[in-house]
Design a protein around this motif. Structure first.
Motif: not given
Length: 120
Positions: A1-30
């Motif tokens: 099963m694809p990791n949709l949360f990781a895909a969302f965060v990757q897309a945010a990074v690629k679009s230049g979103a600022d994730l400084g200070g973001a709450n990504l605690s316990s996120a599955d970003l493998r």
């Protein structure tokens, strides 16, 4: 099963979103491609960053307590002021990482073993 949360965060990074200070605690970003991401001050406590690409990422001041960095690539990443991660991160790639160095000692977080001389 694809990791949709990781895909969302990757897309945010690629679009230049600022994730400084973001709450990504316990996120599955493998295996996530977060190269160059601005995660300064982000809460990554308990996050799974195993095998993630964090090359040139800004993790300055980030909370990495309990994060899994096993196999992560932190080459040229800024970890100044980051809070320590878990103790099982021996396989993280740290070539060219950025810590403040003074008096020939590196002020690295407790989860990083560094040489006594400033040969970085």
């Amino acid at each position: 099963m694809p990791n949709l949360f990781a895909a969302f965060v990757q897309a945010a990074v690629k679009s230049g979103a600022d994730l400084g200070g973001a709450n990504l605690s316990s996120a599955d970003l493998r295996g996530a491609d977060l190269g160059g991401a601005d995660l300064g001050g982000a809460n990554l406590g308990g996050a799974n960053l195993g095998d993630a690409d964090l090359r040139s990422a800004n993790l300055g001041g980030a909370d990495l307590y309990g994060a899994n960095l096993y196999g992560a690539n932190l080459s040229s990443a800024n970890l100044y002021g980051a809070k320590p991660a878990s103790t099982n991160n021996d396989s993280a790639c740290l070539l060219g990482f950025s810590f403040r160095t003074t008096h020939r000692r590196s002020h690295a977080p407790g989860f990083i073993r560094t040489p006594q001389s400033s040969s970085f």
